[in-house]
Scaffold this active site. Sequence first.
Site, PDB file in Angstrom:
ATOM      1  N   SER A 197      -2.618  65.863 -47.755  1.00  0.00           N
ATOM      2  CA  SER A 197      -2.752  64.422 -47.547  1.00  0.00           C
ATOM      3  C   SER A 197      -1.651  63.901 -46.640  1.00  0.00           C
ATOM      4  O   SER A 197      -1.846  62.924 -45.898  1.00  0.00           O
ATOM      5  CB  SER A 197      -2.719  63.684 -48.884  1.00  0.00           C
ATOM      6  OG  SER A 197      -1.455  63.827 -49.517  1.00  0.00           O
ATOM      7  N   SER A 235       2.065  56.534 -50.394  1.00  0.00           N
ATOM      8  CA  SER A 235       3.329  56.906 -51.036  1.00  0.00           C
ATOM      9  C   SER A 235       3.358  58.386 -51.376  1.00  0.00           C
ATOM     10  O   SER A 235       4.392  59.054 -51.224  1.00  0.00           O
ATOM     11  CB  SER A 235       3.569  56.060 -52.284  1.00  0.00           C
ATOM     12  OG  SER A 235       2.527  56.231 -53.218  1.00  0.00           O
ATOM     13  N   TYR A 236       2.240  58.925 -51.837  1.00  0.00           N
ATOM     14  CA  TYR A 236       2.157  60.341 -52.173  1.00  0.00           C
ATOM     15  C   TYR A 236       2.394  61.191 -50.929  1.00  0.00           C
ATOM     16  O   TYR A 236       3.191  62.145 -50.949  1.00  0.00           O
ATOM     17  CB  TYR A 236       0.779  60.632 -52.764  1.00  0.00           C
ATOM     18  CG  TYR A 236       0.529  62.066 -53.144  1.00  0.00           C
ATOM     19  CD1 TYR A 236       1.074  62.605 -54.303  1.00  0.00           C
ATOM     20  CD2 TYR A 236      -0.278  62.884 -52.358  1.00  0.00           C
ATOM     21  CE1 TYR A 236       0.831  63.923 -54.671  1.00  0.00           C
ATOM     22  CE2 TYR A 236      -0.531  64.201 -52.710  1.00  0.00           C
ATOM     23  CZ  TYR A 236       0.021  64.710 -53.868  1.00  0.00           C
ATOM     24  OH  TYR A 236      -0.222  66.016 -54.220  1.00  0.00           O
ATOM     25  N   ALA A 237       1.709  60.850 -49.854  1.00  0.00           N
ATOM     26  CA  ALA A 237       1.860  61.601 -48.609  1.00  0.00           C
ATOM     27  C   ALA A 237       3.289  61.512 -48.084  1.00  0.00           C
ATOM     28  O   ALA A 237       3.857  62.503 -47.613  1.00  0.00           O
ATOM     29  CB  ALA A 237       0.876  61.082 -47.566  1.00  0.00           C
ATOM     30  N   LYS A 249       5.565  63.696 -50.208  1.00  0.00           N
ATOM     31  CA  LYS A 249       5.324  65.110 -49.949  1.00  0.00           C
ATOM     32  C   LYS A 249       5.901  65.540 -48.602  1.00  0.00           C
ATOM     33  O   LYS A 249       6.433  66.647 -48.461  1.00  0.00           O
ATOM     34  CB  LYS A 249       3.831  65.410 -50.009  1.00  0.00           C
ATOM     35  CG  LYS A 249       3.246  65.371 -51.412  1.00  0.00           C
ATOM     36  CD  LYS A 249       3.969  66.340 -52.346  1.00  0.00           C
ATOM     37  CE  LYS A 249       3.278  66.493 -53.684  1.00  0.00           C
ATOM     38  NZ  LYS A 249       4.020  67.386 -54.594  1.00  0.00           N
TER      39      LYS A 249
END
Length: 249
Positions: free
Chosen positions: A141, A151-153, A156
């Site tokens: 992602s 936010s996750y991407a 990461k």
Amino acid sequence: MDLNGKATIVTGGARGIAKGIATAFVKAGASVLIVDREEDLGNATAAELSQFGKVVFMPMDLSQHDQLHLIVDKAVAEFGKLDTLVNAAQASAQEMFAKQTREQANIAFDTGFWPTYHLMQAAYPHLKASKGSIINFGSGSGLSGMVTQASYAAAKEAIRALSKVATNEWGKDGIRVNVICPYAMTPGVEAWSQAFPDQYAASLAQVPLKRIGDPEADIGAAAVFLASDAASYVTGQTLMVDGGQTRAS
């Protein structure tokens, strides 16, 4: 890919991909410390996996950053050393970027990036002594810019950047640092498929192998390889274990 005699920490190991990794590690001969905030589930997972080897569970909320060094202390106390740190835990809130709040963004960094950061620092002297390795987790992602995953991407990709720096700084100490970007059937993926079925179908259609990976057989096996002596000359790499969904450059 023999891990006999190796000692490992797996964060988030009570379920999902991290449980698959913990399972693969203990079956390969490693002693494993599973860390998770869900105490009942963690104890159940440890009991289940103890039939294959030594597994210890430690309850911990990874957002309590000043307590994270205790995880490394626990592993060394239980196993006498530390060979592999697997930073697999991660939570996040899915929302279109224009609507995302700072609080939602903090979830991804507080449970993923900062625990990875602090645990790497705490583990460093022990991994230097054992010439060990770190396996961190990125995501397709981040590489592809998947919608609702801002936010996750970002967290990461921050983990991947940190891993590259550690590769360069700690290589002289014999520490290898690699990143896995997985795609596997987990409770999170299942929830995502139900909340965003069109996105899920489109994502699956982009997988050349036309299946979703298995946490143990696919992701766990890749992690075992990276932790083993078979990968003694592999460091600084991002390994896409996603059926070919993302072709990283």
